[in-house]
Design an enzyme around this catalytic site. Structure first.
Site, PDB file in Angstrom:
ATOM      1  N   SER A 147      -0.071   3.507  -7.745  1.00  0.00           N
ATOM      2  CA  SER A 147      -0.895   4.497  -7.051  1.00  0.00           C
ATOM      3  C   SER A 147      -0.073   5.673  -6.546  1.00  0.00           C
ATOM      4  CB  SER A 147      -1.629   3.844  -5.869  1.00  0.00           C
ATOM      5  OG  SER A 147      -0.699   3.213  -4.999  1.00  0.00           O
ATOM      6  N   GLY A 187       2.367  -5.443  -2.995  1.00  0.00           N
ATOM      7  CA  GLY A 187       2.977  -6.342  -2.010  1.00  0.00           C
ATOM      8  C   GLY A 187       2.045  -7.413  -1.493  1.00  0.00           C
ATOM      9  N   GLU A 188       0.752  -7.145  -1.483  1.00  0.00           N
ATOM     10  CA  GLU A 188      -0.216  -8.133  -0.987  1.00  0.00           C
ATOM     11  C   GLU A 188      -0.412  -9.277  -1.970  1.00  0.00           C
ATOM     12  OE1 GLU A 188      -0.338  -5.018   0.363  1.00  0.00           O
ATOM     13  OE2 GLU A 188       0.056  -6.144   2.175  1.00  0.00           O
ATOM     14  N   ASP A 193       1.950  -7.019   9.030  1.00  0.00           N
ATOM     15  CA  ASP A 193       1.653  -6.132   7.897  1.00  0.00           C
ATOM     16  C   ASP A 193       2.040  -4.685   8.187  1.00  0.00           C
ATOM     17  OD1 ASP A 193       0.795  -5.273   5.432  1.00  0.00           O
ATOM     18  OD2 ASP A 193      -1.336  -5.314   5.916  1.00  0.00           O
TER      19      ASP A 193
END
Lengths: 154, 562
Positions: free
Chosen positions: B187, B204-205, B317
């Site tokens: 992105s 990363g999630e 996060d």
């Protein structure tokens, strides 16, 4: 609530989900048959898609390709109404107008792995059932993978 | 039955549109030109406008006196055809680039356009087919393009770096740079430096191992890759202390926002993302380098020269991917960064030494960072099944959307989000492509507000704030006209007085802002361009507006022609 189990196609038929104007107004998306593309010696993967009469669906509804790449589709409209297809392709989607009883081709390029949907963007053909899936299998090239040991998958 | 009617061969969809098919050739945009981008404010040559990330323009036709007459010059509607991934999370998040009257901008779902920046006419379009089932943590978005060497570069949702001919939009090369089966995606707006294109990874999630890569701008050949999580034996690997030595393999630290760059130091300042799993720290004991950090990377080799970690062993996060703005004061070069954790950091750009740290949000409960940089966690999800509330929430006091630095005032203008969240730790096994958070998370849907803060990056003094009922979820833009532009989640695009914060002008764009406006000039007329369209990871940064209207229009404003 009751649930059913067993043969998926029979369940869909029993429920009236696999046709036009049965329990619902249109055909439930994703209920068509599964087909497999054939890869030619030139590396191009080919498949044929038909629109059966009064069924407002592409047949096969799902086409599986071994990997991403260059694809040639043959599209045949056996219906007594006019439809079309807007098909994803790198660069720009490809469009073909399919009048009653017509036949044409589409050359597209898609990355793998991943799923792409195409549809007839006329009226609400898309909602009635004329939405099909092109499924690319395979893996990304080694140079695109992460430097780590193999990981578990679902 | 008669023979079939010949339907022919399918044609490009754009052939059935008014798109012209080509853009005028512009002067070559090379490294020297981008390096000196500040000397040609008529153009917006690179993602942040300039390498330093200041998002400041010397244009001043639109200023405190004239801005009240600012009006739409044209609007470009992106639109969509057929089914697309993230059908409800698409958002127009790019920063438009402009070169000599041609605008290059990307939109959701793999689309890029060249547009006549004066009239809004679509010159060419490119659409990369994006798999419907690609893993996207935060929506169907793209943050922009890079233009140079006669090409336009885009990183696609399915992690392909592609180069397009700048005059036709035809693909020149295409390199697969990520593993979509592992949950990687793309992105970021690429960055041209020297003869290379720089591009960071996302995902990363999903427990990927983050990296940033440099490619030959002409051929697409990879020059170097720098993983932002070290493997055993590499510097920093000692900060991954699990007995099984598996955590680093899924460690996160993705580079999903464009780095800033200093040509003198030849350093990229790359912010890195959260560790994975986001909220379950027990499976990854240690500080978890280089997550939640700025890493100063030698652009020639990809080596990390220095790093500064903003949130060691993150449990909230708190990505640090957002910009690190480079500026000079009294002969010393600094980088400034407003982190998700609610603290603002100013570092020495040459070595990463902490110069100043201070809170820029009102509510911080997760922990505390002292003036000398010592981090003390206080509230975090450490017990299975027990909800824990903390501020800022996982979208942070400031998300990826960018602050701007005014060269008039020496102040940073920060878009601030005041939103908390509750996380409940829920351990789970790792499986490729499946979200790997380690918690259930619910962001507050009633208690929130936001503001633009004008802050001195060296003293921490807040000069003013422009408060808004809703958090600020879009980038600021500063101009020599003494203005700060800011889009709001409810659709207003506002101009503020850079010295007082007074609102001088606003326009309702019809859908929320989650993008980065830019400015340019053609034939002596200044324009402000802002993509609009509420979407992306709304459930993370402002779920209170999950029901707001989506959109994907690019608005361009100018003063009326006399």
């Amino acid at each position: 609530m009751t649930t059913t189990s067993g043969d998926r196609a029979a369940e869909l038929t029993d429920a009236g989900l696999d046709g036009q104007n049965k329990i619902a107004l249109g055909r439930l998306l994703g209920t068509g048959t599964v087909g497999y593309a054939e890869e030619g010696s030139d590396g191009v993967m080919r498949a044929t898609i038909r629109i059966p009469e009064d069924e407002l669906r592409y047949d096969p509804g799902i086409i599986v390709f071994p990997h991403g790449g260059e694809i040639e589709l043959t599209l045949i409209n056996d219906d007594k109404n006019t439809h079309c297809a807007v098909i994803p392709s790198n660069g720009d989607p490809k469009f073909i107008w399919l009048v009653n009883h017509s036949k044409g081709t589409a050359k597209i390029s898609l990355d793998g792995p991943g799923t792409y949907y195409y549809s007839s963007n006329s009226g609400n053909d898309e909602g009635r059932g004329l939405t099909g899936a092109l499924v690319m299998g395979g893996e990304v090239p080694d140079h695109a993978k992460q430097d780590r040991p193999p990981q578990p998958r679902p | 039955m008669t023979d079939y009617v010949d339907a022919g061969e399918a044609i490009p969809h754009a052939q059935l549109s008014a798109v012209k098919g080509s853009a005028p050739a512009t002067g070559n945009v090379d490294y020297d030109r981008i390096r000196n981008a500040r000397s040609e404010p008529a153009n917006w040559l690179t993602y942040y406008g300039t390498y330093d990330g200041q998002r400041y323009s010397d244009l001043n036709q639109i200023n405190k006196d004239t801005v009240k007459r600012l009006s739409p010059a044209w609007v470009f509607q992106a639109g969509a055809v057929g089914m697309q991934s993230g059908a409800s999370t698409y958002s127009f998040e790019a920063s438009p680039l402009v070169v000599e009257g041609v605008m290059y901008v990307s939109g959701p779902d793999g689309r890029a356009w060249a547009i006549d920046a004066k009239t809004g006419q679509e010159l060419w379009r490119y659409k990369h087919a994006s798999p419907y089932d690609v893993s996207l943590c935060c929506g169907n978005v793209n943050r922009g393009l890079a233009v140079g060497h006669g090409k336009v570069y885009m990183y696609t949702l399915n992690a392909h770096l592609i180069a397009l001919d700048a005059t036709t939009g035809e693909k020149v090369w295409d390199v697969t740079n990520g593993d979509v089966r592992a949950g990687e995606s793309g992105s970021v707006a690429p960055l041209i430096v020297k003869d290379m294109v720089i591009c960071g990874s996302a995902g990363g999630e999903f427990g990927v191992r983050g990296h940033i890569d440099a490619f030959d701008a002409q051929t697409g050949e990879r020059r170097w890759r720098r993983y932002t999580v070290p493997k055993p034996g590499e510097p920093g690997s000692e900060t991954w202390g699990d007995d099984s030595q598996e955590a680093w393999q899924r460690g996160g630290a993705n580079c999903w926002v464009t780095p800033t760059y200093d040509p003198d130091l030849e350093l990229l300042f790359q912010g890195t993302g959260n560790p994975a799993p986001d909220f379950d720290g027990d499976v990854r004991p240690g500080d978890n380098l280089y997550t939640d950090s700025v890493v100063a990377i030698d652009v020639n080799t990809g080596e990390i020269r220095w790093h500064y970690q903003f949130t060691p062993h993150d449990l909230w996060d708190y990505d640090s991917t957002m910009e690190n703005i480079v500026f000079e004061r009294d002969g010393r070069k600094y980088v400034s960064h407003a982190d998700k954790n609610g603290y603002f950091f100013t570092l020495d750009a040459t070595n990463g030494e902490l110069v100043k740290v201070f809170p820029f949000v009102d509510r911080i409960t997760w922990g505390e960072i002292t003036p000398d940089g010592k981090v003390t966690p206080k509230v975090y999800p450490d017990e299975e099944g027990v909800p824990v509330h903390f501020w800022p929430g996982p979208a942070g006091g400031k998300e990826w959307t960018h602050m701007a630095y005014s060269r008039n005032t020496g102040l940073m203008y920060i878009p601030v989000q005041e939103v908390g969240a509750t996380a409940t730790r829920r351990r789970r096994e790792f499986k490729e492509s499946i979200p790997y958070w380690g918690a259930g998370v619910a962001v507050d849907i009633e208690d929130f507000y936001g503001y633009v803060a004008a802050v001195d990056p060296l003293t921490g003094e807040e000069k003013w704030r422009w408060r808004n009922e809703y958090p600020m979820c879009a980038s600021t833009l500063c101009t020599a006209g003494g203005l700060v532009f800011q889009g709001t989640p409810t659709g207003e695009f506002v101009a503020l007085d850079e010295e007082t914060g007074e609102k001088l002008w606003s326009f309702q764009c019809g859908s929320g802002h989650h993008s980065s406006p830019s400015t340019y000039e053609i034939d002596g007329r200044q324009y402000i361009a802002v993509p609009t369209g509420w979407g992306g990871w709304i459930e993370g940064f402002l779920p209170g507006l999950l029901g707001a209207a989506a959109g994907d229009a690019l608005f361009v404003f100018a003063l009326p022609e006399v």
